[in-house]
Design an enzyme around this catalytic site. Sequence first.
Site, mmCIF file in Angstrom:
data_model
loop_
_atom_site.group_PDB
_atom_site.id
_atom_site.type_symbol
_atom_site.label_atom_id
_atom_site.label_comp_id
_atom_site.label_asym_id
_atom_site.label_seq_id
_atom_site.Cartn_x
_atom_site.Cartn_y
_atom_site.Cartn_z
ATOM 1 N N LYS A 14 0.830 -1.211 0.000
ATOM 2 C CA LYS A 14 0.000 0.000 0.000
ATOM 3 C C LYS A 14 0.867 1.265 0.000
ATOM 4 O O LYS A 14 0.651 2.168 -0.797
ATOM 5 C CB LYS A 14 -0.949 0.011 1.221
ATOM 6 C CG LYS A 14 -1.914 -1.172 1.256
ATOM 7 C CD LYS A 14 -2.865 -1.095 2.438
ATOM 8 C CE LYS A 14 -2.193 -1.146 3.791
ATOM 9 N NZ LYS A 14 -1.472 -2.440 4.066
ATOM 10 N N ARG A 89 -9.799 0.520 8.472
ATOM 11 C CA ARG A 89 -9.340 -0.826 8.815
ATOM 12 C C ARG A 89 -10.394 -1.603 9.586
ATOM 13 O O ARG A 89 -10.162 -2.754 9.953
ATOM 14 C CB ARG A 89 -8.082 -0.715 9.689
ATOM 15 C CG ARG A 89 -6.778 -0.998 8.982
ATOM 16 C CD ARG A 89 -5.672 -0.741 9.991
ATOM 17 N NE ARG A 89 -4.458 -1.450 9.723
ATOM 18 C CZ ARG A 89 -3.398 -0.929 9.115
ATOM 19 N NH1 ARG A 89 -3.417 0.286 8.656
ATOM 20 N NH2 ARG A 89 -2.310 -1.660 8.967
ATOM 21 N N ARG A 128 11.395 -5.565 5.286
ATOM 22 C CA ARG A 128 11.085 -4.161 4.985
ATOM 23 C C ARG A 128 12.051 -3.210 5.691
ATOM 24 O O ARG A 128 12.373 -3.385 6.854
ATOM 25 C CB ARG A 128 9.649 -3.841 5.407
ATOM 26 C CG ARG A 128 9.333 -2.338 5.340
ATOM 27 C CD ARG A 128 7.878 -2.054 5.270
ATOM 28 N NE ARG A 128 7.151 -2.468 6.460
ATOM 29 C CZ ARG A 128 5.820 -2.353 6.582
ATOM 30 N NH1 ARG A 128 5.110 -1.880 5.575
ATOM 31 N NH2 ARG A 128 5.228 -2.755 7.679
ATOM 32 N N ARG A 161 11.206 -1.185 11.140
ATOM 33 C CA ARG A 161 10.180 -0.779 12.095
ATOM 34 C C ARG A 161 10.122 -1.729 13.286
ATOM 35 O O ARG A 161 10.289 -2.929 13.121
ATOM 36 C CB ARG A 161 8.814 -0.762 11.389
ATOM 37 C CG ARG A 161 8.434 0.610 10.872
ATOM 38 C CD ARG A 161 7.267 0.570 9.961
ATOM 39 N NE ARG A 161 6.106 -0.168 10.482
ATOM 40 C CZ ARG A 161 4.953 -0.268 9.844
ATOM 41 N NH1 ARG A 161 4.803 0.308 8.664
ATOM 42 N NH2 ARG A 161 3.957 -0.929 10.366
ATOM 43 N N ARG A 172 -0.569 -8.976 13.669
ATOM 44 C CA ARG A 172 -1.160 -8.006 12.734
ATOM 45 C C ARG A 172 -1.928 -8.715 11.628
ATOM 46 O O ARG A 172 -2.990 -8.249 11.195
ATOM 47 C CB ARG A 172 -0.064 -7.115 12.156
ATOM 48 C CG ARG A 172 0.365 -6.030 13.168
ATOM 49 C CD ARG A 172 1.754 -5.505 12.900
ATOM 50 N NE ARG A 172 1.910 -4.914 11.588
ATOM 51 C CZ ARG A 172 3.073 -4.877 10.912
ATOM 52 N NH1 ARG A 172 4.157 -5.406 11.443
ATOM 53 N NH2 ARG A 172 3.134 -4.307 9.744
#
Length: 214
Positions: A14, A89, A128, A161, A172
């Site tokens: 996204k 969400r 990531r 992160r 998550r």
Amino acid sequence: MLGIILLGPPGAGKGTQAKKISGEFAIPQISTGDMLREAVKNGTEMGKKAKAFMDQGGLVPDEVVIGIVKDRLQAPDCGKGFILDGFPRTIPQAQALDRVTSDLKKEIRVVLSLEVDETELMERLCGRRTCTGCGAMYHVKFNPPKAQGKCDKCGIALIQRDDDKEETIKTRLINYKKMTEPLLQYYKGTGKIRSVMATGDIGAIYANIANILR
Ligand code: ADP
Ligand code: ADP
Ligand code: ZN
């Protein structure tokens, strides 16, 4: 009014695609995740409230995120459109968004559903890396920077992160299934949803998205 929602699980791309759309269509990326991380960094009241939920891989309470988005949509740069990245969400967030857009005389034109296999999501999130300067997104294997650990655009250090750890990612993904996936059904009824296969070359995925938007 080009109002866009980017729907998809954590790691679907996204943020990566939102930045490309924002660049070409000259509309802002509204990432609730980025805004919440900024609030945490600045130690604001809202940041303090949000941090515990984010660290555990849970969702921040609806009223907090709805408030953020409502304020942000009123900024002048949202006059021609906007890209919602990571919002809504939950069903209550989607319902609140319907009310807010109608009050502000704005319109959601399209809901892009980014589709990626669950096994790939884990690999994407574990690798990531994000630029602390400009927010550009990288992946150690799938989208590495030219110089290891440094942003191509600004040369600043890349970080991982805190919530991109295997255990937190699992939570998550479970929360995505439970709380966010029902939004696909919610938006099917509006006729605005378009599904986009979001595996493979980042540029090719973007080309498909740009075609839908034009
Ligand atoms: P990702 O897309 O990798 O899941 P985001 O940067 O969008 O991550 O979000 C990071 C965290 O911020 C989420 O795990 C959640 O705790 C919080 N968050 C972001 N957007 C929302 C939202 N719309 N509702 C509730 N919590 C949110
Ligand atoms: P989201 O915002 O949905 O959580 P990101 O845009 O942050 O997702 O992407 C998650 C990770 O996957 C990043 O490391 C990014 O570089 C990488 N990524 C994005 N798109 C692709 C793709 N098409 N193929 C492989 N990796 C990708
Ligand atoms: Zn950078």
